[in-house]
Design an enzyme around this catalytic site. Sequence first.
Site, PDB file in Angstrom:
ATOM      1  N   ARG A  81       0.364   6.784   7.226  1.00  0.00           N
ATOM      2  CA  ARG A  81       0.428   6.788   5.760  1.00  0.00           C
ATOM      3  C   ARG A  81      -0.110   8.098   5.193  1.00  0.00           C
ATOM      4  O   ARG A  81       0.262   8.519   4.106  1.00  0.00           O
ATOM      5  CB  ARG A  81      -0.401   5.636   5.182  1.00  0.00           C
ATOM      6  CG  ARG A  81       0.163   4.252   5.479  1.00  0.00           C
ATOM      7  CD  ARG A  81      -0.562   3.225   4.631  1.00  0.00           C
ATOM      8  NE  ARG A  81      -0.314   1.857   5.031  1.00  0.00           N
ATOM      9  CZ  ARG A  81       0.737   1.130   4.651  1.00  0.00           C
ATOM     10  NH1 ARG A  81       1.665   1.654   3.891  1.00  0.00           N
ATOM     11  NH2 ARG A  81       0.876  -0.118   5.047  1.00  0.00           N
ATOM     12  N   ASP A 111       4.182   3.544   6.367  1.00  0.00           N
ATOM     13  CA  ASP A 111       3.546   3.355   7.661  1.00  0.00           C
ATOM     14  C   ASP A 111       4.498   2.881   8.755  1.00  0.00           C
ATOM     15  O   ASP A 111       5.569   2.345   8.495  1.00  0.00           O
ATOM     16  CB  ASP A 111       2.438   2.314   7.538  1.00  0.00           C
ATOM     17  CG  ASP A 111       2.996   0.894   7.400  1.00  0.00           C
ATOM     18  OD1 ASP A 111       3.786   0.660   6.459  1.00  0.00           O
ATOM     19  OD2 ASP A 111       2.688   0.038   8.244  1.00  0.00           O
ATOM     20  N   ARG A 161       0.805  -1.184   0.000  1.00  0.00           N
ATOM     21  CA  ARG A 161       0.000   0.000   0.000  1.00  0.00           C
ATOM     22  C   ARG A 161       0.864   1.270   0.000  1.00  0.00           C
ATOM     23  O   ARG A 161       0.381   2.359  -0.255  1.00  0.00           O
ATOM     24  CB  ARG A 161      -0.875  -0.008   1.280  1.00  0.00           C
ATOM     25  CG  ARG A 161      -2.016  -1.011   1.172  1.00  0.00           C
ATOM     26  CD  ARG A 161      -2.780  -1.101   2.468  1.00  0.00           C
ATOM     27  NE  ARG A 161      -2.197  -2.187   3.259  1.00  0.00           N
ATOM     28  CZ  ARG A 161      -2.679  -2.582   4.416  1.00  0.00           C
ATOM     29  NH1 ARG A 161      -3.693  -1.951   4.971  1.00  0.00           N
ATOM     30  NH2 ARG A 161      -2.143  -3.596   5.053  1.00  0.00           N
ATOM     31  N   GLU A 176       7.471   2.307  -6.497  1.00  0.00           N
ATOM     32  CA  GLU A 176       7.695   1.825  -5.128  1.00  0.00           C
ATOM     33  C   GLU A 176       7.786   2.975  -4.144  1.00  0.00           C
ATOM     34  O   GLU A 176       8.145   4.092  -4.527  1.00  0.00           O
ATOM     35  CB  GLU A 176       9.038   1.067  -5.066  1.00  0.00           C
ATOM     36  CG  GLU A 176       8.924  -0.439  -5.043  1.00  0.00           C
ATOM     37  CD  GLU A 176       8.367  -1.012  -3.747  1.00  0.00           C
ATOM     38  OE1 GLU A 176       7.845  -0.257  -2.891  1.00  0.00           O
ATOM     39  OE2 GLU A 176       8.435  -2.228  -3.591  1.00  0.00           O
ATOM     40  N   ASP A 234      14.546  -0.981   0.484  1.00  0.00           N
ATOM     41  CA  ASP A 234      15.257  -1.206   1.745  1.00  0.00           C
ATOM     42  C   ASP A 234      16.257  -2.340   1.498  1.00  0.00           C
ATOM     43  O   ASP A 234      17.277  -2.125   0.863  1.00  0.00           O
ATOM     44  CB  ASP A 234      14.197  -1.512   2.810  1.00  0.00           C
ATOM     45  CG  ASP A 234      14.747  -1.563   4.209  1.00  0.00           C
ATOM     46  OD1 ASP A 234      15.586  -0.725   4.562  1.00  0.00           O
ATOM     47  OD2 ASP A 234      14.334  -2.452   4.980  1.00  0.00           O
ATOM     48  N   GLY A 241      15.622  -4.660  -0.517  1.00  0.00           N
ATOM     49  CA  GLY A 241      15.423  -4.923  -1.935  1.00  0.00           C
ATOM     50  C   GLY A 241      14.964  -6.343  -2.231  1.00  0.00           C
ATOM     51  O   GLY A 241      14.728  -6.693  -3.391  1.00  0.00           O
TER      52      GLY A 241
HETATM   53  P1  IMP Z   1      12.524  -4.743   1.246  1.00  0.00           P
HETATM   54  O1  IMP Z   1      13.200  -3.764   0.311  1.00  0.00           O
HETATM   55  O2  IMP Z   1      12.154  -6.043   0.625  1.00  0.00           O
HETATM   56  O3  IMP Z   1      13.329  -4.893   2.507  1.00  0.00           O
HETATM   57  O4  IMP Z   1      11.140  -4.169   1.723  1.00  0.00           O
HETATM   58  C1  IMP Z   1      10.791  -2.884   1.490  1.00  0.00           C
HETATM   59  C2  IMP Z   1       9.431  -2.624   2.093  1.00  0.00           C
HETATM   60  O5  IMP Z   1       9.550  -2.539   3.517  1.00  0.00           O
HETATM   61  C3  IMP Z   1       8.961  -1.273   1.627  1.00  0.00           C
HETATM   62  O6  IMP Z   1       8.201  -1.364   0.440  1.00  0.00           O
HETATM   63  C4  IMP Z   1       8.201  -0.778   2.817  1.00  0.00           C
HETATM   64  O7  IMP Z   1       6.868  -1.224   2.726  1.00  0.00           O
HETATM   65  C5  IMP Z   1       8.881  -1.413   4.007  1.00  0.00           C
HETATM   66  N1  IMP Z   1       9.864  -0.489   4.615  1.00  0.00           N
HETATM   67  C6  IMP Z   1      11.201  -0.516   4.524  1.00  0.00           C
HETATM   68  N2  IMP Z   1      11.782   0.493   5.194  1.00  0.00           N
HETATM   69  C7  IMP Z   1      10.764   1.211   5.716  1.00  0.00           C
HETATM   70  C8  IMP Z   1      10.695   2.413   6.517  1.00  0.00           C
HETATM   71  O8  IMP Z   1      11.707   3.055   6.892  1.00  0.00           O
HETATM   72  N3  IMP Z   1       9.451   2.836   6.849  1.00  0.00           N
HETATM   73  C9  IMP Z   1       8.316   2.202   6.465  1.00  0.00           C
HETATM   74  N4  IMP Z   1       8.329   1.086   5.719  1.00  0.00           N
HETATM   75  C10 IMP Z   1       9.536   0.591   5.350  1.00  0.00           C
HETATM   76 MG    MG Z   2       6.285  -1.423  -0.091  1.00  0.00          MG
END
Ligand code: IMP
Ligand code: MG
Length: 176
Positions: free
Chosen positions: A166, A160, A44, A100, A104, A106
């Site tokens: 959000r 969030d 979301r 996106e 983070d 990734g």
């Molecule tokens: P990743 O890149 O697979 O670790 O996941 C990324 C997802 O984690 C993002 O799309 C966000 O939904 C959530 N996320 C990562 N860092 C943050 C943050 O600092 N605040 C809020 N959500 C985050």
């Molecule tokens: Mg996300």
Amino acid sequence: MMNTKENIKVLIPREDVEAKAAEIGAQIVKDYEGEPVYLICTLRGAIMWMSELMKHINCDAEIDFIQASSYGSSQTSSGVVKIKKDLEGEIYNKNVIIVEDIIDTGNTLKLLKEYLQDRNPKSIKICTLLDKPSRREADIKGDYVGFEIENLFVVGFGLDFAQKYRNLPYVGYIEG
Ligand code: IMP
Ligand code: MG
């Protein structure tokens, strides 16, 4: 007035996010040279960035939504992406842009990109509002990146903390 416990500080003001959306939107129009694009908003967190960005994509554009999460040891190729909500439309032979909120580790995005790649779009790029490069585990990068940030937990502009914040119209961080 929000009834909150957390102390939220502004990291990126609303005006800066809006200006960045205009800049990236114009760049996208230029890069695709008038070809239609297919914008995929990841639910979301990316909704506010998507709606801000698409105002500036002044060429033929379709929009769609997907919701994914990953599990398993996703640092290796054995990670699995779980699609909670799939696209409504077809992306075969289209110019896909995944929109996106933040990259983070990734891990989820890498698996999502592979999942979409299997449907043979013409091209596939990633446009993210935020990037935390210091946290990266998967080999993936944004083609369009709004802001690189430090390793802070950010909220607002779609992002969030336990489903809250959000709706804040700026990117903030929780002061710990
Ligand atoms: P990743 O890149 O697979 O670790 O996941 C990324 C997802 O984690 C993002 O799309 C966000 O939904 C959530 N996320 C990562 N860092 C943050 C943050 O600092 N605040 C809020 N959500 C985050
Ligand atoms: Mg996300």
